[in-house]
Structure formats: structure tokens, C-alpha cells
Design a protein around this motif. Structure first.
Motif, PDB file in Angstrom:
ATOM      1  N   ALA A 147      35.247  67.276  27.357  1.00 43.72           N
ATOM      2  CA  ALA A 147      36.500  68.025  27.295  1.00 43.72           C
ATOM      3  C   ALA A 147      36.288  69.501  27.642  1.00 43.72           C
ATOM      4  CB  ALA A 147      37.132  67.887  25.919  1.00 43.72           C
ATOM      5  N   GLU A 148      35.205  70.062  27.154  1.00 41.27           N
ATOM      6  CA  GLU A 148      34.900  71.456  27.481  1.00 41.27           C
ATOM      7  C   GLU A 148      34.635  71.615  28.971  1.00 41.27           C
ATOM      8  OE1 GLU A 148      31.657  72.222  24.884  1.00 41.27           O
ATOM      9  OE2 GLU A 148      32.938  72.696  23.150  1.00 41.27           O
ATOM     10  N   CYS A 179      42.011  68.914  21.889  1.00 39.80           N
ATOM     11  CA  CYS A 179      41.679  69.427  23.221  1.00 39.80           C
ATOM     12  C   CYS A 179      42.881  70.199  23.763  1.00 39.80           C
ATOM     13  CB  CYS A 179      41.336  68.283  24.168  1.00 39.80           C
ATOM     14  SG  CYS A 179      40.011  67.205  23.579  1.00 39.80           S
ATOM     15  N   VAL A 201      38.121  73.190  22.514  1.00 42.65           N
ATOM     16  CA  VAL A 201      37.909  71.970  21.734  1.00 42.65           C
ATOM     17  C   VAL A 201      37.693  72.313  20.261  1.00 42.65           C
ATOM     18  CG1 VAL A 201      36.444  69.939  21.456  1.00 42.65           C
ATOM     19  CG2 VAL A 201      36.926  70.815  23.746  1.00 42.65           C
ATOM     20  N   ALA A 241      33.476  65.753  23.254  1.00 39.56           N
ATOM     21  CA  ALA A 241      33.714  67.195  23.158  1.00 39.56           C
ATOM     22  C   ALA A 241      33.096  67.933  24.337  1.00 39.56           C
ATOM     23  CB  ALA A 241      33.159  67.733  21.843  1.00 39.56           C
TER      24      ALA A 241
END
Length: 345
Positions: A321-322, A206, A328, A318
Motif C-alpha cells: 500500500a505504501e 490506506c 498507511v 502495508a
């Protein structure tokens, strides 16, 4: 020290690849922390880290009348960094009597200045490609020495050739100041324990878009104001590296490994590195843990974070995180070093 001096030359034949004679695909590495940074240390630096499958740096070389470097990655090296690489390659060719020069093309997704170890990987890859273009055999030890890398950390110079988990015991202390690899010319290469194969645990990288990576000058200033550390800080980091992380990987104990990664984040050196990015990085780490990560760490001086998690949770983490503003990458540990290919005859 890396032991693998054998290169397996594969054939490649895509239309683009035929234009060049050699291609080296260099893998990134994650660096979990330096270990021996106290005053009066018998051995200095040391560290622990491991290779990952991607994103790779693809280094192609074609014969040219002069040495040329083109970095076409989405976020390339600065012009000054390309100039330094060119000077090192030119000197490397002169020192080893290489008559042929090359046009070097760098592509792929490996990021610069975020904690992937791109400086070491790309430099070694470009040097190895140039040697192969000239059909000149250079031993692993001579290649590393000529690269000027490995003065602070022995992780990248070992994972480049072999992959796996590397525990670096540093080098004998010379009484000089602690400096990053960009400013340290090694007189003796670091001593590494036997490389351990990493299990195929899923990893999420990340890279926070809102955090500006440190420049080389900022990294130098960080070392100057942070070191030396108290001896107890080095003892704690060395214990965690050996008895928590290295042992856990050797025994393939995922939960013990994640505990070791978490404990390394709380060592004095790693706390200081993470503090460079203030509350933003801390909040991001906490949110990744809340999203289901089993452990979260920062590689090198960051700002890239890495997460380990159960495969069933990777997609959700994921996506989180995006949404938090990160680029990512899904990857896994690598137990092999760079791959080298030559064009069809």
C-alpha cells in the motif's frame, strides 16, 4: 442510541497535559454503507459501521478568557470548519449556563474528510471537554442533540460513546430530501440495534495520497444527484447489513464478515460512492486484494480504504500500500468509546 452515560475520569500528569484540565481521546469509526435511500421509505438512511482503535483525535481544553480552537493535526480542519465548531461550542455553553470558556487544542493522527468520522468525533469530544471544564453534567442524549450530528448516520454518535459494531435503523422518514450529516439537523435521533462487540481482527487503513477528498459541497451535490435509489437497492443493502455483517460479527465468523464487507461494496449506494474516484480507486482495491487482503472496503464517501487480512500478511500488504502511494495505518476494532482524563489536582 448510545446507553453509556458514565465517564471514567483518569488522571494524567505529563508536562504538557498539566497545562490543561481535561483531555478527551476520540476514536475513529469505519462506516460501511447507508441502507435506506429509496423514495417512499418508511425509515430513511440507516447504516452499519464500527469503531476502530486509531488514529485518535486528542482534544485538550484549558481555561481561557474566550473560546479558542487550535487544530495542530498534520492535516487540520479548514478555518471555516473551525469557525463553525467554535460557534456550536459557544451556543452550547450559553444554552447550558456554562460560565467558563476554554482554549481547545486538537492533535493526534485522526484525518479529516477521508472517512474516519472526524467531524462527529471531534465535535462531541470538544463539547464533552467543555462541559467537564465547567463541571456540568450533560446526558448522552442531550450532548448528541446539541451537537447536531446523527441526522444522516447513527454510527458515529454511538461508537463515540461505546465502540463496537453499530447497526443503525435510521429514523422515520420526513419526506425531505436525502442529505449528508453536515446539512441534516436531526429532529429525532436514529434507532440502533444492540451494539455487538467486534473480534480483534487486524485492520489496515490506506489513504491514497493521489486522490483529493470530497468537500462538504461536493458531498451535498453527490447526495442530490444520486438519491433516491430504487427500493430494491435499499432492500439488498439492509439484508447484507443484517444477515451478512451484523450476524457474522455476533457469531465471530471472520470469513462471513469479509464476504459481507465485499457484498456491501457492490450495493448501489456504495458503487456510486466508489465511482466518484473512478479507475484509480478500483485499481488500488484490486492490488490490495492481490497483495493478500481478505476484503477491501471504502469508509463513508472515502477515499480511505480499509483492509482485513490474516496477521501474517498485514506487513506485506502495508508495504504494498505504501508503494502504491498510500498513507498507511495499522489498527484494530475498538469495543470502547472515547477516553476522558483530567489533570492532577
Amino acid at each position: 442510541m448510545a446507553e453509556n452515560t458514565t465517564i471514567t475520569l483518569k488522571q494524567f500528569g505529563t508536562p504538557v497535559a498539566r497545562m490543561c484540565e481535561v483531555r478527551v481521546d476520540a476514536r475513529p469509526r469505519l462506516h460501511l454503507g447507508l441502507l435506506s435511500l429509496h423514495e417512499g421509505a418508511f425509515r430513511k438512511n440507516g447504516g452499519i459501521g464500527f469503531a476502530i482503535e486509531g488514529p485518535v483525535a486528542e482534544i485538550e481544553i484549558c481555561e481561557s478568557s474566550r473560546l479558542v480552537i487550535r487544530d495542530d493535526r498534520p492535516l487540520p480542519m479548514a478555518t471555516s470548519e473551525q469557525d463553525i465548531l467554535g460557534e456550536i461550542l459557544e451556543q452550547f455553553a450559553l444554552d447550558h449556563g456554562m460560565a467558563r470558556r476554554g482554549a481547545i487544542h486538537i492533535s493526534g493522527g485522526m484525518r479529516t474528510h477521508v472517512g474516519m468520522g472526524s467531524a462527529t468525533a471531534i465535535r462531541l469530544g470538544a463539547m464533552e471537554a467543555l462541559a467537564l471544564l465547567n463541571q456540568t453534567h450533560i446526558s448522552t442524549e442531550r450532548l448528541i442533540a446539541a451537537s447536531g450530528r446523527g441526522g444522516t448516520s447513527g454510527i458515529g454518535i454511538n461508537t463515540y460513546f461505546n465502540g463496537g459494531l453499530v447497526c443503525d435503523l435510521g429514523r422515520p422518514s420526513d419526506g425531505g430530501p436525502y442529505m449528508p450529516s453536515s446539512r441534516t439537523m436531526p429532529t429525532r435521533l436514529p434507532l440502533a440495534l444492540p451494539i455487538v462487540q467486534m473480534p480483534p481482527w487486524p485492520i489496515l487503513l490506506c489513504v491514497p495520497r493521489s486522490i483529493v477528498p470530497k468537500t462538504q459541497q461536493e458531498e451535498i451535490a453527490f447526495f442530490e444527484r444520486t438519491t433516491p435509489l430504487p427500493a430494491t437497492a435499499s432492500f439488498e443493502a439492509a439484508y447484507i447489513a443484517l444477515f451478512e455483517i451484523y450476524a457474522a460479527v455476533a457469531e465471530r465468523n471472520y470469513h462471513a464478515f469479509c464476504r459481507g464487507v465485499t457484498l456491501m461494496q457492490e450495493t448501489a449506494w456504495k458503487r456510486a460512492e466508489r465511482a466518484e474516484y473512478g479507475k484509480t480507486l478500483h485499481v488500488l482495491s484490486m492490488k490490495l486484494l492481490d497483495a493478500g487482503a481478505d476484503c477491501v472496503g471504502m469508509s463513508s464517501l472515502g477515499p480511505m480504504l480499509f483492509c482485513f487480512a490474516d496477521p501474517s500478511r498485514i506487513t506485506a500488504i502495508a508495504e504494498r500500500a505504501e508503494a502504491l502511494g498510500c498513507d498507511v495505518y495499522r489498527t484494530s476494532p475498538a469495543n470502547a468509546g472515547r477516553s476522558v482524563a483530567k489533570a492532577d489536582a
